[in-house]
Each structure stands twice: as C-alpha cells, then as structure tokens.
Design an enzyme around this catalytic site. Sequence first.
Site, PDB file in Angstrom:
ATOM      1  CG  MET A 257      -1.734  -1.254   1.352  1.00 40.99           C
ATOM      2  SD  MET A 257      -3.319  -1.109   0.542  1.00 40.99           S
ATOM      3  CE  MET A 257      -3.817  -2.815   0.533  1.00 40.99           C
TER       4      MET A 257
ATOM      5  CG  ASN B 245      -1.283   1.152   9.427  1.00 41.84           C
ATOM      6  OD1 ASN B 245      -0.667   1.590  10.386  1.00 41.84           O
ATOM      7  ND2 ASN B 245      -1.542   1.862   8.324  1.00 41.84           N
TER       8      ASN B 245
ATOM      9  CB  ILE C  54      -1.678  -6.559   8.557  1.00 42.34           C
ATOM     10  CG1 ILE C  54      -2.259  -7.438   9.671  1.00 42.34           C
ATOM     11  CG2 ILE C  54      -0.667  -5.572   9.126  1.00 42.34           C
ATOM     12  CD1 ILE C  54      -1.272  -8.427  10.222  1.00 42.34           C
ATOM     13  CB  CYS C  55      -2.057  -1.741   5.421  1.00 43.43           C
ATOM     14  SG  CYS C  55      -1.171  -0.714   4.225  1.00 43.43           S
ATOM     15  CG  LEU C  56       4.113  -4.515   7.742  1.00 42.38           C
ATOM     16  CD1 LEU C  56       4.446  -3.166   8.370  1.00 42.38           C
ATOM     17  CD2 LEU C  56       4.252  -5.610   8.785  1.00 42.38           C
TER      18      LEU C  56
END
Lengths: 176, 805
Positions: free
Chosen positions: A1, A105, A112-114
């Site tokens: 992202m 996040n 999860i946005c990682l």
Amino acid sequence: MNNMAGTRPAASPGKAGVPDASRPLDTGAVTKRLQQELMSLMAGGGDGVSAFPAGDSLFDWVGTISGAEGTAYEGCTFRLSLKFTSEYPFKPPTVRFETACFHPNVDTYGNICLDILKDKWSAAYSVKTILQSIQSLLADPNVDSPLNVHAAKLWGVNDAEYRALVQKTYNQPRAS
Amino acid sequence: MAAAAAAWLSFADASGAALAAAGGSAATARLPGDLAGAVDGITAHGLAPLVPAQLLSAAVAALRARVARLQAALGPVAAALEAAAAGEGGEDEEDGEQGAAALPEELEDALAEALREACEGVEAATQLLSLLCERVLCSQPTLSAADRAALLAAGPRFRRDAAAALVDAQPGGHSWAALLYRYYWLKLRQLSEAAAAAEGEDEAMAEDGEPGSSSLPHPGWGARLRDVAAYLRALGLEAVSEEAFAAVVCRHLREHLEERTHRAFDERILGPALRYSASTPLAFLRLVLPQGTDGAAALAAWRARLSYYVYEAVGGLRIADMFDIVVDWPDSLPAVEDIRDCLQNTSLHRRFVAAFRKSLTDRLLRPGAATADIIAQYVSTIKALAACDPSGAILGAVSGPIRAYLRGRRDTIRCIVTSLTADEEDAAAQSLLAELDNTEAAAEDYDSDFEGGEADALALKEAERWEPDPVDADPSRASSAAAAGDVISRLVGIYGSKELFINEYRSMLADRLLSKGDYECDRELRTLELLKVRFGEGNLHNAEVMLKDLADSKRINANVKSVPNTATPLRRRRHLVDINALQATIVSHLFWPQLPAEEFNLPSEVSAMLSTYAAKYRSLKAPRKLQWRPWLGTVSLDLAIGDQMLEFNVSPFHASVLMHFQSRPEWPAAELAERMGVAPDALRRKIVFWINQGVLSESRVAGQQLVYRRNEQLQTGPAVAQEQEGMELEGGAADKHAEMAAYEPFIMGMLTNFDALPLDRVHNMLKMFASDPPYDKSLEQLGAYMGRLVADEKLSLEGGTYRKR
C-alpha cells in the site's frame, strides 16, 4: 500500500533473495526452512512475539504478539495467523490478525497493511522479523494510508478515546 | 429210548471221570477202550449233536476243581511273596542295599510245580476232548455242518474257557497281576544283585552288556524262572505275565536311575544307564520271554523299548534339575549333553520348555534376585541351551520370560555394560568379555559390507548348517534369527536396539574415564576395539573420541606443567601457584555424554591452581580455553589425624569440605554450606561420609544450630546412613528432566500460541515439529515433565488441558 520505513526491522536485507520465476517448487526446502525458523524461534525465546505451527502442517502457523509496554496495546495479547505458500521465502506469507485489533493499519477483518508483507518483502525476513515488525507497527502506526480511518483520526489526537477503543475492540468477541 | 438214555449216561460218566483224571498220568494219544465204546453207543442213538455241550460242561467242572487245587497250592507262595514285598517296602527306605528277601526254593518249586500241573491238566483235558469229538465225528459221518463245526471247535473253546477261568482265579487271595509282579520283582532284584556282585568281581563283564550265565545267582535259578514264564504262557496268562514283568523292569530301571543321579551334573548318566538297561533287565527279559525266533523279535522290541524308556527317564530327571544344571554351567556340561541326547531321541521338548520356564519364573525372575545374577543365569542358559539344542528353538521359547523381565528392570543395561567393561578380577565379566572376543557370529550381524562373492559363500555355509526346526517349535518365531545371535547380541537384543546399549556404554565409559587417577586406558581401548567389531565403527565414534581425549589429556597435562610461569600472560603471573598436584582431564564435551552438573565453590587454594592451569593451557593452546567441571574427578588425600595417617580417594566436594577445616576446627553448618555454595541439607548428605570415617563430628547443642567439628583423634562412632541410593535416583530423575528441558521452549511456544492444549496434542506436536533434538520421549515421560512444569508454576493444568501461566 505504502512505504513504512519506520517499521522495518533493524537489519534490513538487500534484494539478493528476489525469486527467480522459473525456479521449480521445492516444498522440501520450504519445510526445512520453516523448521529452522521454528527452531530458532524456540531457541531465541520471546521478546513478546511467538509462533508455532497450527496443526498438522508446517505451512500454517499461529503467531502471538503482546502489545509493547507504554503503548495503548500494553497488556493485550494478539493472536495472528500466518499462511505460507510453497514459494516461501520468496513470497511473503499471508498474515492476519485473529484477535480484533483497533489500529489504523488493520481492518475489521484483521487484514494488515504493512509494506514488508507486500512489495518490500525480502527472502531474508523470517517469521520472527514479521512478527516483530507487526509489533512495532502497533506502537507506531502509519496514519497516512489507513485501513481504519477512525483509528487513524484518533491516533495522536485523542489518546484517551483511542486507548478506550483499543481495549473495547480487544475485549469484544470477534464477529466473524 | 431207554437204551439211548442208558448209553448217554454211561458216556457222560465215563467222559466226566476221564476229564477229571486227565493230566494225572501221562497224556494218552488215543482213547481208552471204555470211552471209545461209550462214544460209539451214543452215536448209534443219534445223540452226537449233544456231545460238545456235555463234554464242555464236564471239562469246565473238572477245571474248576483243578483251579481250586492250583489256588490252594499257590497260597503259601503268594503269602511268602507278599511278606517279602511288605518286608522290602518297609526296609527299603532305610536300607536299600539289604539283600532281596529270598523266596524259599521249595516255594518257588511249588509255584513251578503247581503251574506245571495246571498246565498239564488243561493240556490233557483239551487233548481228551479233541479225541472224543474226533471219535464222534468218525463214527457218525452224517452230521449237519453246524454240529460238525461245534465238535471241531470244542477243543480250542475249552482252552479259551480254561484261560479265562485261570485269569479269574485268585491264587492265595491275590490277583495274578499282584502275585506275578511280586514274583518277577523278587527275581529281578536277585538277578541285579548277582550282576552287581559279579560286576564287582569282573568289570569287563559290564562292558559286554551280555552277562553270561555265570552272573545268574545260581544254576537252576534261570531255569525255574524260564519254566514259570513258559507255563504261564501255556496257561494263556501271557498278557498278565507280560504286564507284570514290564512294570517290574520299568520300576527297576527307574529306581536304578534315581539311585545313580543324585543331582551330580559333572558326569553323564545316559551312557551308563543305556548300558545298564542292556545288561540286567535285558538278561531278565531273555529268561521270561519265549525262546526261538518269536522270542528274539520280542527281545529286540524290548531292547528298543528299554532304551527309549531310559532316554525318557533320564531326560525327565535332568529336566527337573535344569535350573541347577544351568547354575553349574559350564561344569554341568555332561548333564547338558545328556539332555541333548534325550531330546534327540524323545519328544520331551514341550515338557522341557514348560518345566524350565516354570523354574525360571519361580526361582530367578523375582524381585529379590540381583540383576547381575539374572544376567549371569541368562548367559549360562544361552550357552547351555546352545549345547543341548543347536536349533535354538528351545532357547527362543525359554528366553522370552527372562528378556521380558530384564526389560522391566532399570539397571539391566548398566549391568550388562558393567560386566563388559568391568575389571579383570571379575570372573563373570571375563566370560562376557571373552564372548565379546568371540566375534565370529557378530561380524555377520553388523558389518554387512561383504563383497558379493563372499556373501554368497557365507549364505552357502549358512544353508549347509540349516536344520529343520523341531516340530514343536513356535512357528511365529524365525528360527534363523534365534540361532544367529550369540550371547552378546542376545543381551544387547533384550532391548531391541543397540543404541540404548551404546549410550549406556558411553556414560559408563565416561564415569570410568573421569574417575581415573592416571590416564591409562588400555583395557578400555581393548573393550572399545571389540565393541567396534561388533557394532560398527560409526556407532562408537564418540567413545573413540573420549578415549582419545584421555590420551591427549595425558600429553597436554605434561606440556602444561612444563610451561614456565614467565610464558603466561603477565598480569596473571602473580596469581600463579604450583600446579604439580593437579591433573586435568580435558574432554571434548560434544562427544561426551551429558556430565552431571553439581555446582559448589572450590576452596580458594584449589581455584587458584585451576586458574593457573587454565592460564598455562591458554598460553599453550590459544585460542582454546578450559572450562572447569570441578565436581568431576577425584582427589587423593593424605590425612593426618592425631598420630594417624590416612589415605583417601574422594570426590572434589568431599575434599573441599575438609579443606575448610584446615583453617578452622569447627564450622556451623549453615555457614559452611554458604561457603561451599550449596544447601545445608545437601552439605550434610556429603559430610556424613567424613563423619562416618571419624574425621569430623557433628553436634547440636540445644537451641543452637548444627555444628561440624574437626576430630583431633580418629573416632569410630555409630555410622550414619549415607543416602547414596537416594542421591543417585534423584540424579537420574534430574537427568531425565534435563533431557526434557530441551523441549521446554517448544512446549512454552505451543502454549503461547494456543490457549490450552491436552497432553496428547502436545505430545503429537512435539513429535511433528521438534527436530533438534528429535523428540523421542514417551507420553508418560512428557506427562511427568509437564507435571513438573506445573509444579514449578510455569503451567497450569485444568480439566486435562495445560495452560501457560
């Protein structure tokens, strides 16, 4: 992202391990690698993160992260699932929160946005570094690209309400 | 009609009188004239069909009188025999050597005479009967076929009736069987005594196995016996007679054997017994059996029967003593050979297995028996059974209970390894070591890297040796596998794998090497070489390194001591002390089994020596460093108490305790424990040694704490129990937990990621995911360890599931 340099582990590896698409699948090697990771995880001990194969297969793990002290997540223990493919470690595992987590996040489904689980993945990362990254993500969210806008808005603005919502979400039984 | 009746009456009278008188005089070849006339008279009146019935009834009536006479004549004989038997039965217990109660010769003559008379009477009556019937047939040729047949059958029929009547007779109130049994028994005893007497005079006679007539008690003795037997046969009493003398001969043999065996296992009894059965009993049988070709055939049959009987009887006797025979092995080899021959000639296998197994379970496999004894007996059993049953089937059947029992004993492996590695003085160990040396069979088992041709030759050799299993062998067990193993592989095979054995060997070796004062390990090297031949080099690599460590230590030790103080790093030089009293064993810990850990503080003098040694070692072998294990090893102490000098070889802990008493004559227990860095009760357990030796004493003044005091004179006080055993057990449990501790992170990791897990799930997950070290524990072991973690409050157990606290 998006880029989240702050959540990188200290020892950032180079890109040497990027997969060669023509490489044949070798589950034996994957198993061996996962086995080794398990060994080092067991031998290395906690630091607030832990993981163990969930059942019969080495490709399916359960991870545990305890919230770092001094953060809104202190005292919380989050359960995660890690699903590896036979292309591991050249492809990242799919990681999700199984415990509900109020965090900019993390969405309501636990996604999860990682960055290191997406485009910044490297074969040198391991289960332990993934979990440590997620642990530091809890303490240091990236509010610029939120999955949970409400959390992103509260973060750093209304600490008391943020903490209350973290606890409320943590204590509510997971919907799905 | 009246004439016919008169003729019939005169015939009946004449024939009845003739039959009654028959045998009194010599049998006649032809009918007396008056009888012939009477016969003609009745045939003329057509009364011939009535003749056989009339004659038979008359003859039987005459016979009855004769049997009564015979009974009366035999009365005294039977009484005398009974008296002899009773007298013998009473005295035999006390004095078996007493001469057989003799039957007076005139009584024996009377017996023979009475039998002869009865015999002749029956013979004459039969003959007369036949003549009469013949005469009837001749004078009246027009009889019906049935009547003719009845007339012809009258003679033989009478003979049968006579035999039946005689068998039923009860001479002197006893059955024939009893009478004859006693008679034959008496005769056989007389014969065997005469033979024994003759044997005393002439040894060579026994060698022949064919006692001549000279060995008979006296002339006429045999003739009388032979006559009696012949008359009995003639009287149709053959079956009774044979039964009697068969019983007599068997009893005689049995008693003879029982008399000779006397639980002596160092000589064979089978050969002499077989020879004996071919001498006296056979001579006896030669007399009582008919002469001629019939007799020869019967005698041959009897010879075979007797030898089988001997095999069976000897086998039975030996089998009953098998346990003691094995105990006496190898001195009891002759007895084992007896058994081997008996088993080959009889079918006693099943009985043998059952009896031996029972005696093993009853006498050996008991909690009271020491493991070393059980192993020794097992080894003897293996060897003894190998000698008596080369197929190994019996051993397979017998060793099952022993092996199962040994598996249940904790110290089995330790005992086996101890006896393999024990000192040379131990005789039992020597025999095991000798077995180890006997590598003929072993090489086949473990070193299978033969070249093709060699393997073929070996298989061929094997095939040539093949013998079918005994029919009663357990087919579920592969006999080849049973036969292949020698003593060592059988012992090792108790546990099914050699790994356990090798591990135990390693830890025993470690103990031995560490307790050595010098670096000499020739004997261990020898044992190791032998074990290598058996188990393969790779399996014993660790042990080899251990021995090499010892050899290296010797060299390094000398080198270290020759390092001058100036060569060591300067800043340490002022701490350097004399290290000549110190000898270090330097081990490569990766190759050694886990060494027991037991922390305590060394006295400063000793630690100074250790650090000096370590510094010099470092200067010599940099970058290597020494990590001391001060609780291992031994200390040689010369102790001066009062005016006595004592020498001790004790553990470093014991020596350290004592060193503290050099500076102070007494120590409060708590203070000394603190100085030593151990718990007070642990200290006391150790210090008891010195108290028992009379070197220290302990005292507790009321209200004050325990004080240990140095004795100025050696004291012999009441011994305080040393808790050695308990210590070892504790150590064993601690070792086990130490092994399990490797899995603790896994268990904790699991329970961190799963809220609660039941024991079997933990067990399965460990099996699946723990790879270094591989998880090889049982569910019970894991349960015990988890229990300990619960006790340590690391885990909690609720409703069968474990949780992390």
